[in-house]
Design a protein around this motif. Sequence first.
Motif, PDB file in Angstrom:
ATOM      1  N   GLY A  33       0.779  -1.231   0.000  1.00  0.00           N
ATOM      2  CA  GLY A  33       0.000   0.000   0.000  1.00  0.00           C
ATOM      3  C   GLY A  33       0.809   1.278   0.000  1.00  0.00           C
ATOM      4  N   GLN A  34       2.122   1.194  -0.231  1.00  0.00           N
ATOM      5  CA  GLN A  34       2.948   2.404  -0.193  1.00  0.00           C
ATOM      6  C   GLN A  34       3.212   3.014  -1.566  1.00  0.00           C
ATOM      7  N   GLY A  35       2.699   2.393  -2.645  1.00  0.00           N
ATOM      8  CA  GLY A  35       2.792   3.039  -3.948  1.00  0.00           C
ATOM      9  C   GLY A  35       3.751   2.428  -4.952  1.00  0.00           C
ATOM     10  N   LYS A  36       4.269   1.241  -4.686  1.00  0.00           N
ATOM     11  CA  LYS A  36       5.204   0.605  -5.636  1.00  0.00           C
ATOM     12  C   LYS A  36       4.528   0.383  -6.991  1.00  0.00           C
ATOM     13  N   THR A  37       3.338  -0.177  -6.965  1.00  0.00           N
ATOM     14  CA  THR A  37       2.617  -0.427  -8.209  1.00  0.00           C
ATOM     15  C   THR A  37       2.226   0.884  -8.879  1.00  0.00           C
ATOM     16  N   ALA A  38       1.883   1.891  -8.111  1.00  0.00           N
ATOM     17  CA  ALA A  38       1.528   3.190  -8.678  1.00  0.00           C
ATOM     18  C   ALA A  38       2.702   3.797  -9.438  1.00  0.00           C
ATOM     19  N   VAL A  39       3.913   3.601  -8.945  1.00  0.00           N
ATOM     20  CA  VAL A  39       5.103   4.093  -9.650  1.00  0.00           C
ATOM     21  C   VAL A  39       5.234   3.389 -10.993  1.00  0.00           C
ATOM     22  N   LEU A  40       5.117   2.060 -10.983  1.00  0.00           N
ATOM     23  CA  LEU A  40       5.231   1.306 -12.233  1.00  0.00           C
ATOM     24  C   LEU A  40       4.087   1.628 -13.189  1.00  0.00           C
ATOM     25  N   ASP A  41       2.871   1.745 -12.658  1.00  0.00           N
ATOM     26  CA  ASP A  41       1.730   2.125 -13.494  1.00  0.00           C
ATOM     27  C   ASP A  41       1.939   3.504 -14.104  1.00  0.00           C
ATOM     28  N   SER A  42       2.521   4.420 -13.360  1.00  0.00           N
ATOM     29  CA  SER A  42       2.764   5.769 -13.872  1.00  0.00           C
ATOM     30  C   SER A  42       3.640   5.732 -15.119  1.00  0.00           C
ATOM     31  N   ILE A  43       4.678   4.940 -15.078  1.00  0.00           N
ATOM     32  CA  ILE A  43       5.561   4.829 -16.241  1.00  0.00           C
ATOM     33  C   ILE A  43       4.786   4.260 -17.425  1.00  0.00           C
ATOM     34  N   TRP A  44       4.065   3.186 -17.187  1.00  0.00           N
ATOM     35  CA  TRP A  44       3.326   2.532 -18.261  1.00  0.00           C
ATOM     36  C   TRP A  44       2.228   3.445 -18.808  1.00  0.00           C
ATOM     37  N   TRP A  45       1.497   4.121 -17.927  1.00  0.00           N
ATOM     38  CA  TRP A  45       0.421   5.006 -18.371  1.00  0.00           C
ATOM     39  C   TRP A  45       0.947   6.191 -19.162  1.00  0.00           C
ATOM     40  N   ALA A  46       2.112   6.687 -18.791  1.00  0.00           N
ATOM     41  CA  ALA A  46       2.692   7.809 -19.525  1.00  0.00           C
ATOM     42  C   ALA A  46       3.018   7.403 -20.957  1.00  0.00           C
ATOM     43  N   LEU A  47       3.436   6.170 -21.151  1.00  0.00           N
ATOM     44  CA  LEU A  47       3.928   5.738 -22.454  1.00  0.00           C
ATOM     45  C   LEU A  47       2.921   4.967 -23.305  1.00  0.00           C
ATOM     46  N   ALA A  48       2.108   4.113 -22.697  1.00  0.00           N
ATOM     47  CA  ALA A  48       1.389   3.092 -23.459  1.00  0.00           C
ATOM     48  C   ALA A  48       0.005   3.472 -23.973  1.00  0.00           C
ATOM     49  N   GLY A  49      -0.528   4.578 -23.574  1.00  0.00           N
ATOM     50  CA  GLY A  49      -1.827   4.972 -24.109  1.00  0.00           C
ATOM     51  C   GLY A  49      -2.988   4.702 -23.177  1.00  0.00           C
ATOM     52  N   THR A  50      -4.140   5.199 -23.564  1.00  0.00           N
ATOM     53  CA  THR A  50      -5.296   5.239 -22.675  1.00  0.00           C
ATOM     54  C   THR A  50      -5.953   3.886 -22.440  1.00  0.00           C
ATOM     55  N   THR A  51      -5.757   2.905 -23.322  1.00  0.00           N
ATOM     56  CA  THR A  51      -6.408   1.612 -23.109  1.00  0.00           C
ATOM     57  C   THR A  51      -5.860   0.893 -21.881  1.00  0.00           C
ATOM     58  N   HIS A  52      -4.701   1.284 -21.408  1.00  0.00           N
ATOM     59  CA  HIS A  52      -4.075   0.630 -20.262  1.00  0.00           C
ATOM     60  C   HIS A  52      -4.321   1.361 -18.937  1.00  0.00           C
ATOM     61  N   ILE A  53      -4.978   2.495 -18.991  1.00  0.00           N
ATOM     62  CA  ILE A  53      -5.197   3.310 -17.784  1.00  0.00           C
ATOM     63  C   ILE A  53      -6.484   2.876 -17.099  1.00  0.00           C
ATOM     64  N   GLN A  54      -6.420   2.651 -15.796  1.00  0.00           N
ATOM     65  CA  GLN A  54      -7.611   2.244 -15.052  1.00  0.00           C
ATOM     66  C   GLN A  54      -8.649   3.358 -15.051  1.00  0.00           C
ATOM     67  N   SER A  55      -9.863   3.019 -14.688  1.00  0.00           N
ATOM     68  CA  SER A  55     -10.963   3.984 -14.773  1.00  0.00           C
ATOM     69  C   SER A  55     -10.819   5.150 -13.795  1.00  0.00           C
ATOM     70  N   GLN A  56     -10.134   4.948 -12.649  1.00  0.00           N
ATOM     71  CA  GLN A  56      -9.952   6.015 -11.663  1.00  0.00           C
ATOM     72  C   GLN A  56      -8.461   6.192 -11.349  1.00  0.00           C
ATOM     73  N   PRO A  57      -7.686   6.822 -12.239  1.00  0.00           N
ATOM     74  CA  PRO A  57      -6.255   6.975 -11.978  1.00  0.00           C
ATOM     75  C   PRO A  57      -5.918   8.051 -10.942  1.00  0.00           C
ATOM     76  N   ILE A  58      -6.844   8.981 -10.715  1.00  0.00           N
ATOM     77  CA  ILE A  58      -6.593  10.116  -9.826  1.00  0.00           C
ATOM     78  C   ILE A  58      -6.808   9.705  -8.369  1.00  0.00           C
ATOM     79  N   ARG A  59      -5.887  10.127  -7.520  1.00  0.00           N
ATOM     80  CA  ARG A  59      -5.958   9.845  -6.079  1.00  0.00           C
ATOM     81  C   ARG A  59      -7.297  10.320  -5.513  1.00  0.00           C
ATOM     82  N   LYS A  60      -7.877   9.520  -4.624  1.00  0.00           N
ATOM     83  CA  LYS A  60      -9.153   9.879  -4.004  1.00  0.00           C
ATOM     84  C   LYS A  60      -9.058  11.232  -3.320  1.00  0.00           C
ATOM     85  N   GLY A  61     -10.047  12.087  -3.577  1.00  0.00           N
ATOM     86  CA  GLY A  61     -10.087  13.401  -2.955  1.00  0.00           C
ATOM     87  C   GLY A  61      -9.427  14.485  -3.782  1.00  0.00           C
TER      88      GLY A  61
END
Length: 117
Positions: A33-61
Amino acid sequence: MKIITLTAENIKKLTAVEITPKGHVVEITGRNGQGKTAVLDSIWWALAGTTHIQSQPIRKGETTALIKLDLGELKVERRFTEKGNYLAVENVDGARYPSPQKMLDDLLGALSFDPLA
């Protein structure tokens, strides 16, 4: 392609992170829960396009999120708002690509995976 700097704000559970890798191996460690996957997802989302981005990428709140990747010869920036996401890619001279995702798709397609490179 090498990541010079990654900056991510309000992505999944991340508030903000900036990573400047040194050397050939980068360890991303931490408890659950400390953000390891979020770091890796950030790299992938920046490069790979919108089909790979989850429906709620923005932090709650939060209402916006940002990912910046400095790849040396290219700078990639993907911004998220409640209305969608926006991508910009520019070269070292500051020139922006008119079709940024196509350019990234072509770049990723041209790369082969070599874990030791």
